[in-house]
Design a protein around this motif. Structure first.
Motif, PDB file in Angstrom:
ATOM      1  N   SER A  91       0.811  -1.220   0.000  1.00  0.00           N
ATOM      2  CA  SER A  91       0.000   0.000   0.000  1.00  0.00           C
ATOM      3  C   SER A  91       0.849   1.277   0.000  1.00  0.00           C
ATOM      4  CB  SER A  91      -0.960   0.006   1.187  1.00  0.00           C
ATOM      5  OG  SER A  91      -0.254  -0.037   2.403  1.00  0.00           O
ATOM      6  N   THR A  92       1.964   1.281   0.681  1.00  0.00           N
ATOM      7  CA  THR A  92       2.813   2.464   0.728  1.00  0.00           C
ATOM      8  C   THR A  92       3.436   2.738  -0.642  1.00  0.00           C
ATOM      9  OG1 THR A  92       3.320   2.020   3.043  1.00  0.00           O
ATOM     10  CG2 THR A  92       4.772   3.556   1.894  1.00  0.00           C
ATOM     11  N   LEU A  93       4.017   1.725  -1.230  1.00  0.00           N
ATOM     12  CA  LEU A  93       4.634   1.878  -2.540  1.00  0.00           C
ATOM     13  C   LEU A  93       3.592   2.276  -3.588  1.00  0.00           C
ATOM     14  CD1 LEU A  93       7.443   0.635  -4.218  1.00  0.00           C
ATOM     15  CD2 LEU A  93       5.472  -0.502  -5.199  1.00  0.00           C
ATOM     16  N   MET A  94       2.427   1.652  -3.562  1.00  0.00           N
ATOM     17  CA  MET A  94       1.395   1.948  -4.548  1.00  0.00           C
ATOM     18  C   MET A  94       0.834   3.360  -4.376  1.00  0.00           C
ATOM     19  SD  MET A  94       1.433  -0.415  -6.692  1.00  0.00           S
ATOM     20  CE  MET A  94       0.087   0.222  -7.653  1.00  0.00           C
ATOM     21  N   ARG A  95       0.733   3.831  -3.144  1.00  0.00           N
ATOM     22  CA  ARG A  95       0.248   5.206  -2.935  1.00  0.00           C
ATOM     23  C   ARG A  95       1.212   6.202  -3.562  1.00  0.00           C
ATOM     24  NH1 ARG A  95      -3.363   8.193   0.018  1.00  0.00           N
ATOM     25  NH2 ARG A  95      -2.703  10.337   0.312  1.00  0.00           N
ATOM     26  N   VAL A  96       2.496   6.009  -3.323  1.00  0.00           N
ATOM     27  CA  VAL A  96       3.506   6.903  -3.892  1.00  0.00           C
ATOM     28  C   VAL A  96       3.460   6.835  -5.419  1.00  0.00           C
ATOM     29  CG1 VAL A  96       5.998   7.292  -4.112  1.00  0.00           C
ATOM     30  CG2 VAL A  96       5.003   6.811  -1.868  1.00  0.00           C
ATOM     31  N   LEU A  97       3.378   5.636  -5.964  1.00  0.00           N
ATOM     32  CA  LEU A  97       3.335   5.458  -7.409  1.00  0.00           C
ATOM     33  C   LEU A  97       2.081   6.088  -8.013  1.00  0.00           C
ATOM     34  CD1 LEU A  97       4.701   4.224  -9.884  1.00  0.00           C
ATOM     35  CD2 LEU A  97       3.435   2.116  -9.421  1.00  0.00           C
ATOM     36  N   ARG A  98       0.928   5.904  -7.352  1.00  0.00           N
ATOM     37  CA  ARG A  98      -0.317   6.485  -7.849  1.00  0.00           C
ATOM     38  C   ARG A  98      -0.256   8.015  -7.817  1.00  0.00           C
ATOM     39  NH1 ARG A  98      -4.698   2.867  -8.226  1.00  0.00           N
ATOM     40  NH2 ARG A  98      -6.198   4.513  -7.816  1.00  0.00           N
ATOM     41  N   ASP A 145      -0.304  10.327 -11.089  1.00  0.00           N
ATOM     42  CA  ASP A 145      -1.552  11.088 -11.037  1.00  0.00           C
ATOM     43  C   ASP A 145      -2.732  10.251 -11.521  1.00  0.00           C
ATOM     44  OD1 ASP A 145      -3.149  13.249 -10.416  1.00  0.00           O
ATOM     45  OD2 ASP A 145      -2.844  14.247 -12.343  1.00  0.00           O
ATOM     46  N   ILE A 146      -2.838   9.043 -10.957  1.00  0.00           N
ATOM     47  CA  ILE A 146      -3.949   8.165 -11.316  1.00  0.00           C
ATOM     48  C   ILE A 146      -4.905   7.963 -10.145  1.00  0.00           C
ATOM     49  CG2 ILE A 146      -2.778   6.996 -13.214  1.00  0.00           C
ATOM     50  CD1 ILE A 146      -2.134   4.699 -11.328  1.00  0.00           C
ATOM     51  N   GLY A 147      -4.898   8.891  -9.213  1.00  0.00           N
ATOM     52  CA  GLY A 147      -5.835   8.849  -8.095  1.00  0.00           C
ATOM     53  C   GLY A 147      -5.341   8.003  -6.939  1.00  0.00           C
ATOM     54  N   VAL A 148      -5.717   8.399  -5.751  1.00  0.00           N
ATOM     55  CA  VAL A 148      -5.384   7.663  -4.532  1.00  0.00           C
ATOM     56  C   VAL A 148      -6.660   7.457  -3.731  1.00  0.00           C
ATOM     57  CG1 VAL A 148      -2.982   8.433  -4.371  1.00  0.00           C
ATOM     58  CG2 VAL A 148      -4.763   9.794  -3.326  1.00  0.00           C
ATOM     59  N   SER A 207     -11.562  11.275 -14.166  1.00  0.00           N
ATOM     60  CA  SER A 207     -10.265  11.759 -14.623  1.00  0.00           C
ATOM     61  C   SER A 207      -9.172  10.739 -14.286  1.00  0.00           C
ATOM     62  CB  SER A 207      -9.952  13.101 -13.979  1.00  0.00           C
ATOM     63  OG  SER A 207      -8.667  13.532 -14.331  1.00  0.00           O
ATOM     64  N   ALA A 208      -9.219  10.209 -13.072  1.00  0.00           N
ATOM     65  CA  ALA A 208      -8.253   9.188 -12.661  1.00  0.00           C
ATOM     66  C   ALA A 208      -8.451   7.914 -13.479  1.00  0.00           C
ATOM     67  CB  ALA A 208      -8.386   8.894 -11.167  1.00  0.00           C
ATOM     68  N   LYS A 209      -9.728   7.519 -13.703  1.00  0.00           N
ATOM     69  CA  LYS A 209     -10.001   6.322 -14.501  1.00  0.00           C
ATOM     70  C   LYS A 209      -9.466   6.470 -15.917  1.00  0.00           C
ATOM     71  CE  LYS A 209     -14.084   4.304 -12.367  1.00  0.00           C
ATOM     72  NZ  LYS A 209     -15.457   3.842 -12.653  1.00  0.00           N
ATOM     73  N   ALA A 210      -9.637   7.659 -16.503  1.00  0.00           N
ATOM     74  CA  ALA A 210      -9.149   7.895 -17.868  1.00  0.00           C
ATOM     75  C   ALA A 210      -7.631   7.772 -17.921  1.00  0.00           C
ATOM     76  CB  ALA A 210      -9.587   9.269 -18.355  1.00  0.00           C
TER      77      ALA A 210
END
Length: 80
Positions: A29-36, A40-43, A55-58
């Motif tokens: 979860s930590t790594l994915m939050r930073v990556l998201r 800019d694909i939403g958190v 916008s995040a889905k697109a």
């Protein structure tokens, strides 16, 4: 690309490859939050100035080169 037709392990490998991480990292979860945030694909919890909702889905659809029905329908109504 349709992830629905893939087995779970294949889908995880595909997504991980597109994101540039290992499949095991998808559950970190930590790594994915930073990556998201970086992509800019939403958190999960909103961050001011980042993509939200459709916008995040697109952005996810474009990044993973997949079709997301709600994004496709929105684009179709915008083109009409």
């Amino acid at each position: 690309m349709q992830l629905k037709k893939m087995r779970l392990d294949e889908a995880k490998a595909y997504v991980a490859g597109k994101l540039g991480v290992e499949p095991i990292d998808l559950s970190n979860s930590t790594l994915m939050r930073v990556l998201r945030e970086e992509l800019d694909i939403g958190v999960i919890t909103a961050v001011p100035g980042t993509a939200k909702g459709l916008s995040a889905k697109a952005r996810i659809a474009k990044l993973l080169d997949i079709e997301i029905n709600s994004v496709t329908k929105l684009r179709a109504t915008m083109d009409a």
